[in-house]
Design a protein around this motif. Structure first.
Motif, mmCIF file in Angstrom:
data_model
loop_
_atom_site.group_PDB
_atom_site.id
_atom_site.type_symbol
_atom_site.label_atom_id
_atom_site.label_comp_id
_atom_site.label_asym_id
_atom_site.label_seq_id
_atom_site.Cartn_x
_atom_site.Cartn_y
_atom_site.Cartn_z
ATOM 1 N N MET A 1 0.846 -1.200 0.000
ATOM 2 C CA MET A 1 0.000 0.000 0.000
ATOM 3 C C MET A 1 0.880 1.248 0.000
ATOM 4 O O MET A 1 1.851 1.327 0.752
ATOM 5 N N ARG A 2 0.550 2.218 -0.854
ATOM 6 C CA ARG A 2 1.286 3.481 -0.892
ATOM 7 C C ARG A 2 0.672 4.417 0.147
ATOM 8 O O ARG A 2 -0.513 4.735 0.081
ATOM 9 N N VAL A 3 1.494 4.842 1.110
ATOM 10 C CA VAL A 3 0.987 5.621 2.245
ATOM 11 C C VAL A 3 1.724 6.957 2.319
ATOM 12 O O VAL A 3 2.957 6.988 2.423
ATOM 13 N N LEU A 4 0.971 8.036 2.262
ATOM 14 C CA LEU A 4 1.555 9.374 2.321
ATOM 15 C C LEU A 4 1.631 9.849 3.773
ATOM 16 O O LEU A 4 0.650 9.799 4.512
ATOM 17 N N VAL A 5 2.817 10.311 4.161
ATOM 18 C CA VAL A 5 3.065 10.799 5.522
ATOM 19 C C VAL A 5 3.245 12.312 5.466
ATOM 20 O O VAL A 5 4.114 12.808 4.748
ATOM 21 N N THR A 6 2.439 13.046 6.227
ATOM 22 C CA THR A 6 2.476 14.512 6.180
ATOM 23 C C THR A 6 3.177 15.130 7.383
ATOM 24 O O THR A 6 3.120 16.334 7.583
ATOM 25 N N ARG A 7 3.855 14.316 8.190
ATOM 26 C CA ARG A 7 4.535 14.800 9.398
ATOM 27 C C ARG A 7 5.780 15.610 9.041
ATOM 28 O O ARG A 7 6.313 15.499 7.927
ATOM 29 N N PRO A 8 6.295 16.395 9.993
ATOM 30 C CA PRO A 8 7.600 17.037 9.807
ATOM 31 C C PRO A 8 8.681 15.992 9.522
ATOM 32 O O PRO A 8 8.575 14.837 9.957
ATOM 33 N N ALA A 9 9.722 16.394 8.826
ATOM 34 C CA ALA A 9 10.713 15.460 8.302
ATOM 35 C C ALA A 9 11.318 14.551 9.374
ATOM 36 O O ALA A 9 11.488 13.345 9.165
ATOM 37 N N HIS A 10 11.668 15.114 10.536
ATOM 38 C CA HIS A 10 12.319 14.312 11.583
ATOM 39 C C HIS A 10 11.441 13.146 12.005
ATOM 40 O O HIS A 10 11.904 11.995 12.110
ATOM 41 N N SER A 11 10.169 13.411 12.253
ATOM 42 C CA SER A 11 9.240 12.360 12.681
ATOM 43 C C SER A 11 8.854 11.456 11.517
ATOM 44 O O SER A 11 8.647 10.249 11.703
ATOM 45 N N ALA A 12 8.763 12.030 10.327
ATOM 46 C CA ALA A 12 8.335 11.260 9.157
ATOM 47 C C ALA A 12 9.316 10.150 8.821
ATOM 48 O O ALA A 12 8.918 9.074 8.366
ATOM 49 N N THR A 13 10.596 10.387 9.036
ATOM 50 C CA THR A 13 11.612 9.373 8.740
ATOM 51 C C THR A 13 11.387 8.128 9.585
ATOM 52 O O THR A 13 11.472 6.995 9.089
ATOM 53 N N ARG A 14 11.072 8.328 10.854
ATOM 54 C CA ARG A 14 10.800 7.196 11.743
ATOM 55 C C ARG A 14 9.519 6.470 11.321
ATOM 56 O O ARG A 14 9.470 5.238 11.304
ATOM 57 N N ILE A 172 -3.540 8.363 3.384
ATOM 58 C CA ILE A 172 -2.808 9.551 3.820
ATOM 59 C C ILE A 172 -2.926 9.632 5.334
ATOM 60 O O ILE A 172 -4.017 9.498 5.890
ATOM 61 N N LEU A 173 -1.794 9.820 6.000
ATOM 62 C CA LEU A 173 -1.770 9.916 7.459
ATOM 63 C C LEU A 173 -1.746 11.376 7.888
ATOM 64 O O LEU A 173 -0.878 12.138 7.467
ATOM 65 N N PHE A 174 -2.679 11.743 8.756
ATOM 66 C CA PHE A 174 -2.736 13.103 9.301
ATOM 67 C C PHE A 174 -2.572 13.036 10.820
ATOM 68 O O PHE A 174 -3.348 12.385 11.510
ATOM 69 N N TYR A 175 -1.556 13.741 11.322
ATOM 70 C CA TYR A 175 -1.239 13.704 12.746
ATOM 71 C C TYR A 175 -1.696 14.963 13.480
ATOM 72 O O TYR A 175 -1.721 14.981 14.707
ATOM 73 N N SER A 176 -1.985 16.027 12.761
ATOM 74 C CA SER A 176 -2.422 17.260 13.419
ATOM 75 C C SER A 176 -3.444 17.977 12.549
ATOM 76 O O SER A 176 -3.493 17.777 11.325
ATOM 77 N N ARG A 177 -4.258 18.785 13.208
ATOM 78 C CA ARG A 177 -5.260 19.563 12.490
ATOM 79 C C ARG A 177 -4.596 20.521 11.506
ATOM 80 O O ARG A 177 -5.067 20.727 10.386
ATOM 81 N N GLN A 178 -3.454 21.100 11.923
ATOM 82 C CA GLN A 178 -2.777 22.073 11.063
ATOM 83 C C GLN A 178 -2.302 21.441 9.756
ATOM 84 O O GLN A 178 -2.487 22.013 8.681
ATOM 85 N N THR A 179 -1.702 20.239 9.842
ATOM 86 C CA THR A 179 -1.198 19.628 8.612
ATOM 87 C C THR A 179 -2.343 19.161 7.715
ATOM 88 O O THR A 179 -2.211 19.176 6.488
ATOM 89 N N ALA A 180 -3.458 18.755 8.306
ATOM 90 C CA ALA A 180 -4.618 18.392 7.491
ATOM 91 C C ALA A 180 -5.123 19.614 6.724
ATOM 92 O O ALA A 180 -5.430 19.540 5.528
ATOM 93 N N GLU A 181 -5.197 20.743 7.414
ATOM 94 C CA GLU A 181 -5.623 21.979 6.743
ATOM 95 C C GLU A 181 -4.621 22.368 5.658
ATOM 96 O O GLU A 181 -5.009 22.751 4.549
#
Length: 231
Positions: A1-14, A172-181
């Motif tokens: 499955m292709r999964v898009l991560v919208t987190r900041p780079a440091h957290s997204a790598t993990r 698509i993974l959304f971890y915060s309201r701000q990144t979803a917006e």
């Protein structure tokens, strides 16, 4: 499955490594980047004593820049949202850590149960008000030091093209309201969205456009393990 991560780079790598371990293909599109203010954290620690609260691992990363300045404060009780944040605090040297599994309100309830005399909240901006709001409801006195800001990170059009060349990701993974917006305001996004929209909490899901609500799935708990279990 292709999964898009919208987190900041440091957290997204993990997160990307966890997705690979699960057999998925991670796609990284950081939509926020942190700007740390370690001086604000150092000043707040210097003029306070007692317990510390953090609702994001980003606050722990700010503290990691203090070096020897942090050493006198490592024995202070620390309250954290989530085991991931607690583990980062432990790795930094904090010795008395309590973590909640849930959101800021749950952390406030944990603080209330422990009854600290004083509490310093190392916060970011923008942020949800649920932790501070619940502390006020419970009559707990606290001070706030804003020690990092999550700034918008504008994606490069070529980056967008590469991610969406084969259509929308499966999820698509959304971890915060701000990144979803932020995501739904990116001008170069393809118009049709057929992806599953996986949100860390109900508050995050509220930022999803009404036309796409049927594609929303909400994590049973506000932590990454629960969010990834939706996959």
């Amino acid at each position: 499955m292709r999964v898009l991560v919208t987190r900041p780079a440091h957290s997204a790598t993990r997160t990307a490594q966890r997705l690979r371990d699960m057999g998925h293909e991670p796609l990284l599109l950081p939509l926020r980047q942190p700007l740390h203010d370690s001086n604000a954290a150092a000043d707040a620690l210097a003029i306070t004593s007692g317990a510390i609260a953090v609702t994001s691992a980003e606050a722990i990363r700010v503290l990691s820049a203090l070096g020897e300045q942090l050493h006198p404060h490592l024995a202070r009780p620390l309250f954290a949202v989530g085991e991931t944040t607690a583990e980062e605090a432990r790795n930094l040297g904090f010795r008395s850590i309590a973590s909640s599994q849930g959101n800021g309100r749950d952390l406030a309830d944990l603080v209330a149960a422990e009854k600290p005399v004083t509490l310093l909240y190392l916060a970011g901006t923008p942020r949800a008000e649920n932790f501070e709001g619940r502390l006020r409801e419970l009559g707990i006195r606290f001070s706030v030091a804003e020690c990092y800001r999550m700034q918008p990170a504008v994606p490069d059009p070529a980056e967008i093209d590469a991610i969406f060349a084969n259509g929308y990701p499966d999820a698509i993974l959304f971890y915060s309201r701000q990144t979803a917006e932020d995501f739904f305001q990116v001008p170069a996004l393809p118009e049709h969205c057929a992806a599953r929209l996986l949100c860390l909490s109900e508050a995050v899901a509220q930022a999803i456009p009404a036309a796409l609500k049927k594609s929303v799935e909400i994590s049973p708990m506000a932590d990454e393990k629960s969010l990834l279990s939706l996959l």
